[in-house]
Design a protein around this motif. Structure first.
Motif, PDB file in Angstrom:
ATOM      1  N   VAL A 144      33.349  31.336  36.352  1.00 41.73           N
ATOM      2  CA  VAL A 144      33.720  31.974  37.609  1.00 41.73           C
ATOM      3  C   VAL A 144      33.492  33.487  37.542  1.00 41.73           C
ATOM      4  O   VAL A 144      33.025  34.093  38.501  1.00 41.73           O
ATOM      5  CB  VAL A 144      35.202  31.694  37.957  1.00 41.73           C
ATOM      6  N   SER A 199      38.072  32.450  45.410  1.00 43.56           N
ATOM      7  CA  SER A 199      36.931  32.049  44.599  1.00 43.56           C
ATOM      8  C   SER A 199      37.137  30.640  44.058  1.00 43.56           C
ATOM      9  O   SER A 199      38.152  29.996  44.351  1.00 43.56           O
ATOM     10  CB  SER A 199      36.758  33.019  43.433  1.00 43.56           C
ATOM     11  N   ASP A 235      32.922  34.602  41.300  1.00 40.34           N
ATOM     12  CA  ASP A 235      31.798  34.007  42.036  1.00 40.34           C
ATOM     13  C   ASP A 235      30.845  35.116  42.472  1.00 40.34           C
ATOM     14  O   ASP A 235      30.530  35.995  41.704  1.00 40.34           O
ATOM     15  CB  ASP A 235      32.295  33.184  43.241  1.00 40.34           C
TER      16      ASP A 235
END
Lengths: 429, 940
Positions: free
Chosen positions: B173, B196, B188
């Motif tokens: 992430v 996210s 992200d």
């Protein structure tokens, strides 16, 4: 047609056909002797080619000046992994615009250089990593690659030699740091263009983890000439440590800016005053950057040296990429340096603390000096930060940012002091 | 994480004048550390791949450029200086550079109290007011995550969080964005953290050295470790059994924060539930006094709207105590316990022991499970004792016992690293066993070929090299076809089949009938893919198979598991490194509760009810005659309650109203009981039907051992004092037994464990002392020197023939297939943030904030066809009932399917599910029934 200016004292090898539209398509290039070197190379062994380049003394034209043949010799000869060639066409050093012109006018000169060099390092795939902003050049280069495939200079079994090579033109997305060789490799792989820690060097672990040689456009463009004419022919120019010719991208306060190709023992002062015509009428040359903004600034009276790697170094700067920037006496040095530092602050990849934070500190301090709000302790502070930025980071961008600041303070200290003490600029209006 | 290869070559270097010899590949930083020389560093953590970006650890190796010691490998003859004026100045300048934008108050100093940058500033004597540069204003905060505070001004871009996210948790992430001063960590494509794809595992905040990523306060004000009490314990949620240190504020008797603790099974990793889901223990709805149902609330029935099945009142997760509490009055312990004992005794006397039944819980400890089954068997006098294992892996265990003689895993999940091929089937591992998933994802990233087989494309599928989306309920067809290919192409292990198995001929004959082309028509996977995957599996030197409820919760659950076992036997993938059968166990102690005998047909350690010698052993141990007949299973007991043959029940920590299939039937059954005692920490949906409610202790309030999916027996320690008059579960069991005339007395959990291990050969030799600090795998013949046996059955199986048995099975469709009226297939399961019936997680601030309400998932194409979009309400109806809830579009769900998590009382999935049972495991078919979908109005 000379491009954009020509001078009889030049030694035009790579730039011989600059300005000739007919040299761009493959037929025009072949008429001008193109791809003859490739035939010769494919008849020899890869190691013979490396030896010729070694003997020629060709040094990397991207800025570091590393001997090209030596670099090639680091590549494994049978490592069980694919070798790659990556041509660095990201030309983003401020003041430098020579590679762009090589590719624009003589794309096949570069492609031929890539093929011969790939053959020498036993690569089956070469990449030209080109700066994304070079939109028109990309179009030209891509067309040339298509032509080279059509004529059998690329692809399987090149000219019946049994040697295969694919060539891919890969566009960058606009980061200065993608021109650093390991940043380039990361970008090529689809990652952020963050420089990698060395060792391992690209010849050990480069693109996609495989042995890779990264060479500059100008370096590769010189290779066909050397292979075709021999090492001794190349050594007719330059010095023993810096043989051959070099393109200088001359800009700034000059009467005739442009690319000039001169032997590497050419006088720097002559380059500026004779070939480029010196500063505009009525102006005095104040400072000169001979090799792109990452090299130390020279004063006007330091430039009576030859343009070889060792010649400029002895005079206190570096040949770098050959991006020559002339500044006349209308220049505020504080402002000039501040703008350079802001460029680096903007382009730092952000990995190393020294660089990310240091460039931003330098910019902040220079901004307040320029505004007349500098402090007495700011100059020692700048030098201190500069000292802790250089030689301590993953890649040399940090050094590059510190260099102009430190050299400008050393050589133009009075202009900085005037800003700090009197709040005024010494530039002549 | 990329594990650097250490060679056996020794290199000798000089560090600060001292000669140091280290294995080749060791970094200068590690070499210095081994010699007792500490080099300051910010970006490096030994758990992470070194990147050398903070530059704090630079040392002089005699080159132009100082080298980052965390990255540079030691080489022979290297001369290293770790300190000099130049290096000192460099480190001090770096610290100053980093401090210029640093917030005046570091959130980390206020949280865990270990801000590494400020520690360096103190070491270098830096006065922050002397820093020559005003702070910039471009570095902001991001408070959008419910659990993690992001302060970019405190971020030193050290990359630790990025590597923790990418290489430890494999969630990918966090990255970097921007350049220069504008460089930031980003979630992200630079989304706010809370929006996210972050799964809030908190690994980033755990590795962050500064105030950039810190845990938010969840209970009382978060503060430094040294101001708090440390309890080394475990996670109370899933079968991975992660080791945790809880940091406790003794004054308020509260867990302030949790941290991963090193253990071979979890390597300090945690998921969102383990790290942030601890606060339910302090929820104001905790039961604190015994309760007795008021007379005016007879005849018994549901109390809250949700349990009544009515759709009115405010939507929301928690029961309204105002709605249910008036039905109860507070009682003393004496009164309540006497009532429980006398009522149960009365039923036993009037209707016989088999009119009684008990549900234990896989949330309780081994000790509690052992005592509970002892109570039911020795005091109630029946084997009608079961627990939620029936609802999760009963079929897997049935198949394993039948074929290889043991219901537990043959290898631990972290050994997936040694596997060439890993198969994950019917398991939403990233949501349900998140930390086990990190090991699988890690293996997939470093050379293990991952095959994921599921009807849903779940998180783990994203990491798969081969993802096979099969039609729900078609597993047997697929695996038979794979075995058809393996045998047909001679990819089987003949030596293994000869030496260690029986029944191969019958299997070969049966799978002949399942060419991939036939299976394609049933399971929807192209024949070519079936062949390819079979070959990948067959050619692996070591292959491991993980499975979850997607295999077990079918009427063909046992058949499905039999196929997986046959696959492993056929290829000899048992008993070696990187091989094995691993049914991922659901609850934190479902393995242990089963081991302890909370199963109607077996005594502790799977010793069979009905075998005279075994019965004698336990009669002697417990001093009473025992019922020789196996008892009823969960759904059979509920059916018995409905019919009136089961009259009295004692439930310790189970919530069958929400967890059992066909809730409308369960409602009638529970209301029909003459007497129900519910012992729990909250007034659950099931407790609405209780005569007596006993306030019990949560995981945090007691000592006990818990056995994870790997067979690792670990000790959970008392971290909190129980609220009000709540009492330890095992003490309550003892009280009831004693009051029913069977004296039970123990000094503590340790003594119960001793009695249990004396009767359970697999646990022999284990005690509280040798289980600390990271537990042992059973069996553990030499606890003094060994971690226990990781690999089982390398030399045969605990079956009468010592061989593993092939049980060939034919494909059979699910019990209730879609038709014109109910055209969709319903699948149920779980979400990452919630646990089972939501009793705990919906009372956790963080977990509830992330997933606050009932949702179902449908394929966006199906939604479009019905003119629905994410966030709209739908009615889901089956032949058993209807629920109304929000819909969420998910490409992970195939067209024609509906996925409903079963956590939500206001839209209970089990109102819909089919209580058809697998004939062997007696597990209901939670994963398949026919359902219809219709648009609905939002609740008023």
């Amino acid at each position: 047609m000379a491009y954009p200016h020509a001078h009889p004292r030049e030694a035009r090898v790579l730039s011989k056909h600059f300005g000739e539209k007919d040299a761009i398509p493959i037929d025009g290039w072949i008429e001008r002797g193109g791809y003859k070197a490739l035939d010769k190379a494919l008849a020899a062994s890869p190691d013979d080619i490396t030896q010729i380049v070694k003997d020629s003394g060709l040094r990397g034209r991207g800025g570091a000046g590393f001997p090209t043949g030596l670099k090639w010799s680091f590549m494994p000869k049978d490592g069980g992994k694919p070798n790659y060639l990556a041509c660095n066409a990201d030309e983003s050093e401020p003041g430098t615009f020579k590679d762009r012109e090589i590719m624009r006018w003589t794309p096949h000169q570069l492609i031929e250089g890539c093929i011969i060099s790939s053959y020498a390092i036993r690569a089956k795939h070469a990449y030209i990593y080109i700066r994304g902003e070079f939109v028109d050049v990309v179009r030209i280069l891509n067309q040339a690659v298509v032509e080279a495939y059509e004529r059998g200079y690329l692809g399987k079994n090149i000219k019946g030699s049994g040697y295969d090579l694919d060539l891919t033109v890969h566009l960058g997305a606009g980061a200065y740091i993608a021109g650093e060789e390991t940043g380039l490799l990361n970008s090529l792989e689809g990652r952020r263009a963050e420089p990698r820690i060395k060792p391992p060097f690209p010849a050990q672990r480069g693109a996609f983890g495989m042995p890779t040689t990264v060479n500059n456009v100008e370096t590769l463009a010189a290779v066909p000439h050397i292979v075709l004419n021999g090492a001794d022919w190349y050594r007719q120019w330059g010095t023993s440590k810096s043989p051959g010719t070099k393109l200088f991208s001359c800009c700034g306060h000059l009467q005739r800016p442009g690319n000039y190709e001169v032997p590497l023992d050419f006088n720097l002062r002559d380059l500026v005053f004779d070939l480029c015509g010196g500063p505009p009428k009525g102006r005095q040359l104040l400072a000169l950057i001979p090799g792109g903004s990452s090299v130390p600034i020279m004063t006007a009276d330091e430039i009576d040296c030859d343009v070889s790697y060792e010649g400029i170094e002895a005079a206190g700067s570096m040949l770098g990429s050959g991006g020559l920037i002339a500044m006349d006496d209308s220049t505020c040095m504080v402002r000039a340096v501040r703008r350079m530092v802001e460029f680096y602050a903007h382009e730092s990849c952000g990995q190393c603390t020294n660089c990310r934070e240091g460039t931003s500190w330098l910019a902040k301090i220079l901004r307040r000096i320029e505004r007349g709000q500098g402090r007495e302790e700011d100059l020692p502070l700048l030098l201190d930060i500069g000292a802790n930025m250089a030689g301590k980071t993953i890649c040399p961008l940090s050094d590059s940012a510190a260099v102009p600041v430190v050299s400008a303070i050393q050589k133009f200290g009075r202009e900085f002091e005037a800003h700090i003490q009197d709040g005024r600029c010494t530039a002549v209006n | 994480m990329i594990k650097p290869q250490k060679s056996t070559r020794i290199v000798t270097l000089t560090i600060d004048g001292r000669e140091v010899s280290v294995p080749g590949g060791t970094t200068i930083w590690e070499a210095a550390k081994s010699a007792g020389i500490e080099i300051p560093v910010l970006c490096h953590d030994p758990r992470l791949r070194p990147v050398g970006v903070c530059r704090m650890c630079v040392v002089d190796v005699g080159e132009r450029v100082l080298a980052a010691s965390c990255v540079r490998q030691a080489s022979e003859g290297m001369k290293v200086r770790t300190s000099s004026d130049k290096i000192h100045t460099c480190r001090k300048t770096l610290t100053e550079l980093l401090l210029s934008d640093y917030p005046a108050e570091s959130r980390r100093e206020g949280a865990t109290g270990d801000d590494m940058l400020l520690a360096l500033a103190r070491d270098y004597g830096i006065d922050r007011s002397d820093i020559a540069i005003p702070a910039g204003d471009g570095r902001t905060q991001d408070m959008t995550s419910p659990v993690i505070a992001v302060d970019h001004a405190a971020c030193i871009l050290c990359d630790r969080c990025i590597r923790a996210c990418d290489e430890i948790q494999h969630n990918d992430v966090i990255g970097r964005t921007g350049k220069g001063y504008g460089t930031r960590i980003a979630f992200d494509l630079n989304a706010p953290m809370g929006n996210s794809t972050c799964v809030s595992c908190g690994e980033c905040a755990a590795v962050c050295p500064t105030g950039a990523l810190t845990n938010k306060t969840l209970t009382v004000q978060i503060r430094p470790r040294e101001q708090l009490k440390k309890i080394d314990s475990l996670c109370p949620y899933c079968g991975v059994g992660c080791a945790i240190t809880f940091h406790i504020d003794p004054d308020t008797n509260t867990v302030v924060f949790a941290e991963g603790r090193h253990s071979p099974g979890s390597e300090s990793r945690l998921c969102v539930k383990g790290r942030y889901g601890f606060d339910y223990a302090k929820h104001p709805q905790r039961l604190t006094t015994p309760l007795i149902r008021r007379e005016e609330f007879y005849p018994k029935g549901p109390l809250s709207f949700a349990v009544k099945g009515e759709r009115r009142g405010k939507p929301g997760g928690l029961v309204d105590y105002g709605e249910v509490m008036p039905a109860f009055r507070e009682a003393t312990w004496e009164e309540a316990l006497d009532l429980v004992a006398s009522r149960l005794k009365g039923i036993k006397q009037r209707s016989g022991p088999s009119a009684l039944a008990g549900f234990g819980s896989a949330k309780c400890s081994n000790e509690e499970a052992y005592l509970f089954q002892k109570l039911v068997r020795a005091v109630f006098g029946t084997n009608n004792v079961d627990h939620c294992t029936r609802l999760c892996h009963a079929s897997s265990v049935a198949a394993l016992l039948e074929t290889i003689g043991s219901g537990a895993v043959t290898n631990v999940f972290s050994d997936v690293h040694n596997a060439d091929v890993a198969v994950v089937t019917g398991s939403n591992t990233t949501a349900n066993h998140p930390v086990a998933a990190t090991f699988i994802k890690d293996a997939a990233a470093s050379g293990t070929t991952l095959i994921v087989i599921d009807s849903r494309e779940t998180g783990i599928a994203r990491h798969a090299h081969h993802f096979l989306r099969i039609e729900p309920g078609s597993d047997v067809a697929l695996y038979n076809a794979m075995m058809h290919v393996l045998i047909g192409e001679d990819l089987v292990n003949h030596d293994y089949i000869r030496d260690f198995t029986e029944g191969f001929e019958a299997l070969r004959e049966l799978v002949k009938k399942y060419p991939p082309e036939l299976a394609e028509g049933i399971c929807g996977v192209p024949a070519a893919t079936i062949r390819e995957v079979a070959r990948v599996f067959g050619r692996a030197n070591a292959a491991i198979i993980f499975w979850g409820m997607g295999i077990s919760q079918h009427t063909t659950g046992t058949d499905n598991a039999r196929c997986l076992i046959s696959l492993a036997l056929l290829t000899g993938n048992i008993g070696r490194a990187g091989t094995g059968l691993h049914p991922l166990r659901g609850q934190n102690n479902v393995q242990g509760a089963s081991d302890a005998g909370l199963i109607p047909m077996v005594y502790p350690d799977y010793q069979k009810v009905g075998e005279p010698a075994t019965q004698k052993k336990f009669e002697e141990a417990w001093g009473v005659p025992l019922d020789p007949n196996p008892g009823l299973t969960v759904v059979e007991i509920i059916n018995g309650a409905l019919k009136g043959t089961i009259k009295g029940m004692y439930m310790m920590g189970e919530n069958p109203f929400l967890s059992d299939p066909n809730s409308n039937k369960v409602r009638k059954a529970l209301a029909n009981l003459d007497f129900l005692c519910v012992q729990d920490i909250f007034l659950t949906e099931t407790a609405e039907f209780a005569d007596v409610v006993l306030p019990a202790t949560s995981f945090f309030e007691k000592d006990g051992t818990y056995t994870n999916s790997d067979r690792r027996v670990q000790v959970g320690r008392t971290a909190l004092q129980p609220p009000g008059q709540a009492r330890l579960d095992w003490q309550l069991v003892c009280e009831i037994a004693t009051r029913m005339g069977y004296e039970m007395k123990y000094a503590g959990a340790e003594e119960i464990f001793e009695e249990f291990t004396s009767l359970a050969p697999s646990y022999a030799g284990l005690d509280y002392h040798n289980l600390s600090p990271t537990g042992k795998l059973w069996p553990c013949p030499d606890p003094a020197s060994s971690d226990g046996k990781q690999l089982l059955f390398g030399d045969g199986f605990p079956t009468p023939s010592r061989r593993g048995k092939f049980v060939p099975v034919e494909y059979q469709p699910a019990a209730e297939l879609p038709d014109d009226e109910y055209p969709f297939v319903l699948n149920t399961g779980r979400l990452l943030e919630h646990w089972h019936t939501g009793t705990m997680t919906r009372r956790s601030k963080a977990l509830d904030a992330i997933e606050p309400e009932a949702v179902c998932e449908l394929n966006p194409d199906d939604l479009e066809a019905m003119a629905l979009k994410s966030g709209d309400y739908v009615n889901l109806s089956t032949r058993r009932g209807t629920i109304t809830l929000k819909v969420r579009a998910s490409r992970g769900v195939a067209p024609g399917n509906v996925f409903v998590p079963f956590h939500f009382r206001e839209a209970s999935a089990n109102i819909l599910t089919n209580d058809a049972l697998d004939p062997f495991g007696k597990i209901p078919e939670y994963k398949y029934c026919a359902v219809k979908v219709a648009p609905a109005q939002p609740p008023a």
